[in-house]
Enzyme design. Structure first.
Site, PDB file in Angstrom:
ATOM      1  N   ILE A 206      20.051  28.846  31.947  1.00  0.00           N
ATOM      2  CA  ILE A 206      18.595  29.356  31.705  1.00  0.00           C
ATOM      3  C   ILE A 206      18.453  28.432  30.268  1.00  0.00           C
ATOM      4  CG2 ILE A 206      17.168  30.924  30.323  1.00  0.00           C
ATOM      5  CD1 ILE A 206      18.536  33.238  32.470  1.00  0.00           C
ATOM      6  N   ALA A 276      22.791  32.730  24.124  1.00  0.00           N
ATOM      7  CA  ALA A 276      23.755  32.584  24.432  1.00  0.00           C
ATOM      8  C   ALA A 276      23.738  34.116  24.454  1.00  0.00           C
ATOM      9  CB  ALA A 276      25.083  32.069  22.878  1.00  0.00           C
ATOM     10  N   ASN A 286      35.747  52.696  32.711  1.00  0.00           N
ATOM     11  CA  ASN A 286      36.919  51.571  33.354  1.00  0.00           C
ATOM     12  C   ASN A 286      37.089  50.639  32.560  1.00  0.00           C
ATOM     13  OD1 ASN A 286      38.409  53.318  35.723  1.00  0.00           O
ATOM     14  ND2 ASN A 286      36.317  51.899  36.603  1.00  0.00           N
ATOM     15  N   TYR A 340      26.515  45.776  28.138  1.00  0.00           N
ATOM     16  CA  TYR A 340      25.665  44.331  28.367  1.00  0.00           C
ATOM     17  C   TYR A 340      23.978  45.362  27.918  1.00  0.00           C
ATOM     18  CZ  TYR A 340      22.916  40.464  30.401  1.00  0.00           C
ATOM     19  OH  TYR A 340      22.305  39.443  30.814  1.00  0.00           O
TER      20      TYR A 340
END
Ligand code: NAD
Length: 434
Positions: A206, A276, A286, A340
């Site tokens: 992108i 970025a 986990n 995220y």
């Protein structure tokens, strides 16, 4: 394409290929129908834009076989929910006659600035209307979007964006434009002439597409990436006559290095794009601390530190633009992406928090939130997940990196001075988190 083969065999409707922008393309490929609710204020500006772009437009009742490349309705005059009947009266007879790749645009007044609760309710109701229309016309590759324009807002760059094929994959979105005139570019095909833009993570994906699009629009682009990506970065920069800056944005020194570079070489920067980003997926139970920290650091805290440096050192030029890349995961959340999604929601928080600060300096900050975009990452998905991901949107397909890039170019346009504090999804009206 195997995805298309399978979806045909399953009898699923086939998506309409989206028309995308090419330099010199006319704004519309057919006439627009325009209309306004009584007491509305933006129709003259809509006509100005259509005339300036040489677009045909019609008003009033039309022959039954007349088809439209766009329907534009000014609803800024609605002051009560009874007035919503005007919206029905305009759209009902013509909605089936929107062409393939057509556009529906509703202009409203920001509900939060309304003079009465009744007006605020009527204006707010437009969101549900527009989002539903998007779902009705998506199969044709057509989109529906809502623009809330404050008094004295400059709607030109936004109207041009949403009418054109630059907004091919932007659907069901609500954009707010604040008061204040932008600087109209001398040439709308080269709106960034004489401007300097920096794009982080620009060696591929992108980011590379953003760099190409900003260069196409006339900017000199500085492409930034980690040293490991140096060769790819140089290749991309050569394609577009840009320069390169090899920096890991998580380094303690990175903000100073970037600011010094921009000030020394270019006297500052006009457009700074935080693109970025990394993923390190695991369910939270986990996920080790390293994965959490790495994603937080690249996707969020580095941006904060760079923004501080840009603002404290006067490196962002007057009328500057900061644009940042969020994600649908930051809006909807995603299993296995707690790190995220935290960062991508934080990016939206950055826009909300900094918009007033930047407005004081005559600058803006906005975000794009991409949905399912066809990249190397999505190409690696299992075919079922991939096809499902595409079909979750009203346009029944994935977007392309250039769709994200075009949205960023609209924010970057010097005429977009009132477009501040928005997070615009580039997701084809994906069902997730909508
Ligand atoms: P990509 O992995 O292809 O590109 C990311 C780039 O960022 C790479 O060139 C990488 O080297 C660079 N980068 C990573 N860490 C860096 C660091 N510390 N310093 C400098 N550069 C660094 O990813 P992409 O798919 O092109 O995604 C670009 C942006 O769009 C990301 O922020 C991503 O989260 C976001 N996004 C992508 C999608 C999608 O469908 N691909 C969807 C939503 C959001």
């Amino acid at each position: 394409m195997p995805g298309r083969f399978i979806s045909k065999r399953l009898g699923l409707p086939q998506p309409t290929p989206l028309r995308r922008y090419e330099p010199g393309q006319p704004l519309l490929q057919g006439p627009a129908l325009i209309g306004a609710a009584p007491g509305s204020r933006l129709l003259p500006e809509v006509e100005d834009v259509l005339q300036a772009t040489g677009s045909d437009y019609l008003t009033g009742p039309q022959a039954e076989d007349q088809r439209f490349a766009a329907l534009v309705y000014d609803a800024t005059g609605l002051t009560s929910t009874e007035d919503l009947s005007h919206v029905y009266e305009f759209f009902h007879p013509v909605i089936k006659r929107v062409d393939r790749n057509g556009r529906v645009i509703v202009l409203g007044a920001p509900p939060e600035l309304s003079e009465s609760p009744r007006a605020a309710i009527a204006q707010r109701a437009l969101e549900g209307f527009v989002r539903s229309i998007g779902k009705e016309i998506g199969q044709k590759g057509a989109t529906a979007n809502l623009i809330y324009a404050a008094q004295d807002a400059d709607i030109e760059s936004t109207l041009r964006f949403y009418l054109s094929s630059r907004s091919a994959f932007v659907d069901g979105q609500v954009t707010r434009i604040g008061p204040g005139r932008g600087t109209p570019p001398k040439d709308w095909e080269k709106p960034l002439d004489g401007k300097v833009a920096l794009v982080t993570g620009a060696s591929r994906g992108i980011g590379a597409s953003i760099a190409e699009t900003l260069a196409r629009d006339g900017a000199h682009v500085v492409l930034l990436d980690i040293p490991k990506q140096g060769d790819e970065l140089a290749k991309e920069a050569n394609k577009i006559g840009g320069s390169t800056l090899q920096v890991d944005i998580t380094d303690g020194d990175a903000p100073r290095e970037i600011v010094d570079y921009l000030k020394d070489r270019h006297g500052g920067v006009d457009v700074f794009v935080h693109n970025a980003g990394i993923t390190q997926d695991k369910t939270l139970g986990n996920m080790d601390e390293g994965k959490w920290n790495a994603v937080l650091s690249v996707n969020l805290t580095s941006q904060e530190r760079i923004n501080d440096a840009l603002l404290q050192n006067g490196a962002l030029k007057p009328g500057g633009r900061i644009v940042t890349v969020s994600s649908m995961s930051g809006i909807a959340g995603n299993r296995g992406q707690s790190n995220y999604a935290t960062t991508k929601a934080g990016v939206i928080g950055t826009v909300d928090a900094l918009a007033p600060v930047l407005a004081d300096q005559g600058a803006t900050i906005n975000a794009v939130a991409p949905g399912f975009i066809e990249t190397q990452m999505t190409a690696k998905m299992p075919i079922g997940t991939r096809e499902a991901g595409r079909r979750m949107s009203s346009l029944a397909q994935g977007g392309l990196p250039v769709d994200v890039a075009e949205t960023i170019a609209w924010f970057a346009n010097p005429a977009s001075a009132g477009v501040n504090g928005n997070t615009v999804r580039v997701c084809g009206q994906n069902l997730l988190g909508a």
